[in-house]
Motif scaffolding. Structure first.
Motif, PDB file in Angstrom:
ATOM      1  N   VAL A 172       0.859  -1.181   0.000  1.00 23.65           N
ATOM      2  CA  VAL A 172       0.000   0.000   0.000  1.00 23.65           C
ATOM      3  C   VAL A 172       0.897   1.234   0.000  1.00 23.65           C
ATOM      4  O   VAL A 172       1.679   1.454   0.929  1.00 23.65           O
ATOM      5  N   MET A 173       0.799   2.027  -1.054  1.00 21.10           N
ATOM      6  CA  MET A 173       1.624   3.214  -1.187  1.00 21.10           C
ATOM      7  C   MET A 173       1.080   4.342  -0.305  1.00 21.10           C
ATOM      8  O   MET A 173      -0.128   4.490  -0.143  1.00 21.10           O
ATOM      9  N   SER A 174       1.964   5.109   0.267  1.00 19.66           N
ATOM     10  CA  SER A 174       1.565   6.252   1.085  1.00 19.66           C
ATOM     11  C   SER A 174       2.252   7.506   0.558  1.00 19.66           C
ATOM     12  O   SER A 174       3.304   7.438  -0.081  1.00 19.66           O
ATOM     13  N   GLY A 175       1.645   8.653   0.827  1.00 18.80           N
ATOM     14  CA  GLY A 175       2.224   9.914   0.399  1.00 18.80           C
ATOM     15  C   GLY A 175       2.059  10.210  -1.069  1.00 18.80           C
ATOM     16  O   GLY A 175       2.724  11.088  -1.605  1.00 18.80           O
TER      17      GLY A 175
END
Length: 218
Positions: free
Chosen positions: A197-200
């Protein structure tokens, strides 16, 4: 009895008459029922699980959406290119949206509106009823969820990921009937890796807009 002589009208009067005629025709067309509306899919009860989902999409990104008996709005997200390492076309995530008051706290109606390319959900009682519109953007790979009500309400959006750990690829998870990991050219079982899960990131899967919303306080 003869009507007014058109030749006696000024140019402005004739122009206004033509504009009024055109506006009247457009008004009558707007009032006429859309013939496509009779093919809309309408449900009056929530669903138990994904087996009772409605599809919506833009040709590349798709949703399977349903409202559970507890009032949660849930949808699975798919893409035409979400292949995994085992040649399976996988769902890339599940989004759950909770509402207070609940979407199933009174009357309920869920409609797949074909002309608008959206799913409309109306749930609740009286002025507390919540109107939800869900659609997938035709120009961007984004799913929009728009909610509105005459009274304040609360909503929470959650991403649910079930591929959260590495595990062996089971034989009954093959993509075709009668297949197993051996038919994919593997000499031995291969692992399924967890999702990342990618953040930012600036881009997102879901854009939620709302009005008359009361946020909880800690």
């Amino acid at each position: 009895m003869a009507g007014p002589d058109a030749s006696a009208q000024s140019p402005n009067e004739r122009l206004n008459q033509k504009e009024n005629t055109v506006q009247k025709k457009h008004s009558n067309l707007a009032k006429a029922a859309d013939p496509l509306d009779k093919y809309n899919v309408v449900w009056h009860t929530p669903s138990k699980d994904h087996n009772g989902s409605m599809p919506i999409g833009n040709g590349e990104m798709g949703l399977n959406l349903w409202v559970e008996e507890n009032g949660d709005l849930v949808f699975l997200v798919s893409r035409t290119d979400s292949w995994d390492e085992h040649e399976r076309l996988c769902k890339i995530g599940r989004v759950r949206i909770q509402f207070a008051p609940s979407l199933t706290g009174g009357s309920f109606k869920q409609t797949l509106r074909l002309r608008q390319g959206e799913i409309e959900i109306i749930g609740g009682s009286g002025d507390s009823a919540i109107h939800v519109h869900v659609w997938v953007d035709v120009n961007h790979q984004v799913a929009h969820v728009e909610a509105d009500s005459q009274k304040d309400f609360w909503m929470q959006v959650m991403l649910e990921v079930w591929r959260d750990r590495e595990r062996p690829f089971e034989k009954d998870e093959a993509s075709g009937e009668g297949e197993d990991w051996g038919s994919h050219g593997f000499k031995e079982p291969k692992p399924i890796y967890p999702d990342t899960v990618m953040s930012g990131e600036k881009d997102c899967i879901v854009s939620v807009s709302y009005t008359h919303l009361t946020l909880p306080t800690n």
